[in-house]
Design a protein around this motif. Structure first.
Motif, PDB file in Angstrom:
ATOM      1  N   SER A  71       0.847  -1.183   0.000  1.00 52.18           N
ATOM      2  CA  SER A  71       0.000   0.000   0.000  1.00 52.18           C
ATOM      3  C   SER A  71       0.891   1.244   0.000  1.00 52.18           C
ATOM      4  O   SER A  71       1.958   1.253   0.610  1.00 52.18           O
ATOM      5  N   THR A  74      -2.338   5.448   3.485  1.00 48.06           N
ATOM      6  CA  THR A  74      -3.355   4.941   4.399  1.00 48.06           C
ATOM      7  C   THR A  74      -4.759   5.390   3.982  1.00 48.06           C
ATOM      8  O   THR A  74      -5.749   4.870   4.489  1.00 48.06           O
ATOM      9  N   GLU A  76      -7.604   5.546   1.133  1.00 45.44           N
ATOM     10  CA  GLU A  76      -7.935   4.724  -0.034  1.00 45.44           C
ATOM     11  C   GLU A  76      -7.812   5.481  -1.353  1.00 45.44           C
ATOM     12  O   GLU A  76      -7.201   4.981  -2.301  1.00 45.44           O
ATOM     13  N   ASP A  79      -4.194   6.157  -2.166  1.00 46.09           N
ATOM     14  CA  ASP A  79      -3.524   4.894  -2.467  1.00 46.09           C
ATOM     15  C   ASP A  79      -3.786   4.506  -3.922  1.00 46.09           C
ATOM     16  O   ASP A  79      -2.868   4.116  -4.656  1.00 46.09           O
ATOM     17  N   GLN A  83      -1.004   4.219  -6.841  1.00 42.96           N
ATOM     18  CA  GLN A  83      -0.832   2.948  -7.542  1.00 42.96           C
ATOM     19  C   GLN A  83      -0.911   3.144  -9.049  1.00 42.96           C
ATOM     20  O   GLN A  83      -0.107   2.568  -9.809  1.00 42.96           O
ATOM     21  N   ASN A 156       0.517  -9.077  -1.756  1.00 41.31           N
ATOM     22  CA  ASN A 156      -0.606  -8.148  -1.824  1.00 41.31           C
ATOM     23  C   ASN A 156      -0.724  -7.389  -0.510  1.00 41.31           C
ATOM     24  O   ASN A 156      -1.278  -7.901   0.460  1.00 41.31           O
ATOM     25  N   LEU A 158      -2.239  -4.477  -0.387  1.00 44.82           N
ATOM     26  CA  LEU A 158      -3.333  -3.530  -0.553  1.00 44.82           C
ATOM     27  C   LEU A 158      -4.483  -3.858   0.389  1.00 44.82           C
ATOM     28  O   LEU A 158      -4.624  -4.993   0.851  1.00 44.82           O
ATOM     29  N   GLY A 159      -5.296  -2.883   0.639  1.00 41.65           N
ATOM     30  CA  GLY A 159      -6.481  -3.110   1.448  1.00 41.65           C
ATOM     31  C   GLY A 159      -7.546  -3.845   0.656  1.00 41.65           C
ATOM     32  O   GLY A 159      -7.402  -4.094  -0.550  1.00 41.65           O
ATOM     33  N   TYR A 161     -10.097  -3.244  -1.075  1.00 44.28           N
ATOM     34  CA  TYR A 161     -10.833  -2.231  -1.817  1.00 44.28           C
ATOM     35  C   TYR A 161     -11.400  -2.827  -3.099  1.00 44.28           C
ATOM     36  O   TYR A 161     -10.934  -3.865  -3.587  1.00 44.28           O
ATOM     37  N   SER A 164      -8.602  -3.223  -5.738  1.00 39.95           N
ATOM     38  CA  SER A 164      -7.357  -3.925  -5.412  1.00 39.95           C
ATOM     39  C   SER A 164      -6.967  -4.946  -6.486  1.00 39.95           C
ATOM     40  O   SER A 164      -5.814  -4.978  -6.941  1.00 39.95           O
TER      41      SER A 164
END
Length: 271
Positions: A71, A74, A76, A79, A83, A156, A158-159, A161, A164
């Motif tokens: 990530s 923090t 979304e 992020d 990305q 991975n 990532l959250g 989401y 993702s």
């Protein structure tokens, strides 16, 4: 599936003199410094760091973790923005390699065999290579974990989401394009101009591929170097990077998306 002739654009390089050789050395150094050469240096430093932790802090390599696709914020929304920016700018070295080897009046994609002239062949070879590389690759990884020479992987970070999985797929595409265009298409073309023999090029490319995976441990170095030998042989036989990109993309999608699921389902096997 018929076997196509080698890429008819692979031998466009004229003989070069001493001055041109010096310029090409600088060019290769710049391209690698902007891409996988820098990754190899960082990976080597990370590997030495792991060894220091092993000696000084008695932390086994198998207890250390390498993170892929972490990530970047923090929050979304940011992020996702970071990305997508990482994906776009991460392809800049690919664009540079294509530009530097752009034949006048022709397509740079055709020179690397990264075009759509042979879709059935590219897809067929790409799919065929997936189990040939993927199954032994899993075995090498598990053996490395068993022997304690391969770090644990977090593919991975990532959250949970909605975006993702699409971002992980883009990450796999970026890795496939960067590695196959630069380590195979670009490097093979330039080293041919220096008069290197085919197997010397294949070995050099494979060692580079293994080196920028050293942060994952010795097992990853060996497995990726072996993959590089096979990919190099395929490229020299058919002159196309598209099958390699397809194979690499599928393997990375499985790794990035599927590996966390396997860890959840089989924790004892992958711990």
């Amino acid at each position: 599936m018929t076997t196509p002739p080698p890429n008819d654009l692979s031998d466009l390089q004229p003989e070069i003199g001493p001055a041109a050789r010096r310029r090409l050395r600088v060019e290769i150094a710049i391209v690698l410094a902007l891409s996988l050469g820098a990754s190899a240096v960082y990976a080597l430093v990370a590997f030495v760091h792991d060894l220091v932790d092993l000696v000084v802090a008695s932390t086994p390599i198998s207890d250390q973790t390498a993170s892929i696709n972490p990530s970047l914020s923090t929050q979304e929304a940011f992020d996702l923005v970071y990305q997508l920016l990482a994906f776009a700018f991460g392809l800049a070295p690919v664009a540079l390699a294509l530009y530097l080897l752009w034949p006048p009046g022709l397509s740079p994609f055709a020179r690397f065999g990264l075009d759509r002239r042979r879709p059935r062949f590219d897809l067929g070879v790409g799919l065929l290579l997936v189990p040939i590389i993927g199954i032994p690759g899993i075995g090498v990884f598990l053996l490395g974990r068993l022997l304690g020479i391969t770090v644990d992987l977090s593919t991975n970070g990532l959250g949970a989401y909605w975006w993702s999985i699409p971002v992980l797929i883009l990450s796999a595409l970026r890795a496939a394009l960067v590695e196959e265009v630069i380590v195979v298409g670009y490097l093979f073309t330039r080293l041919r101009e220096f008069g290197w023999r085919t197997w010397a090029i294949i070995v050099a490319s494979a060692l580079l591929r293994g080196s920028y995976h050293l942060y994952q441990g010795v097992g990853a170095f060996v497995g990726n170097a072996a993959m590089g030998v096979l990919f190099g042989w395929v490229y020299t036989k058919w002159g196309r990077t598209m099958p390699l990109v397809i194979t690499h993309f599928i393997l990375d999608v499985v790794s990035f998306v599927g590996y966390p699921l396997l860890r959840m389902w089989f924790p004892a096997l992958l711990s």
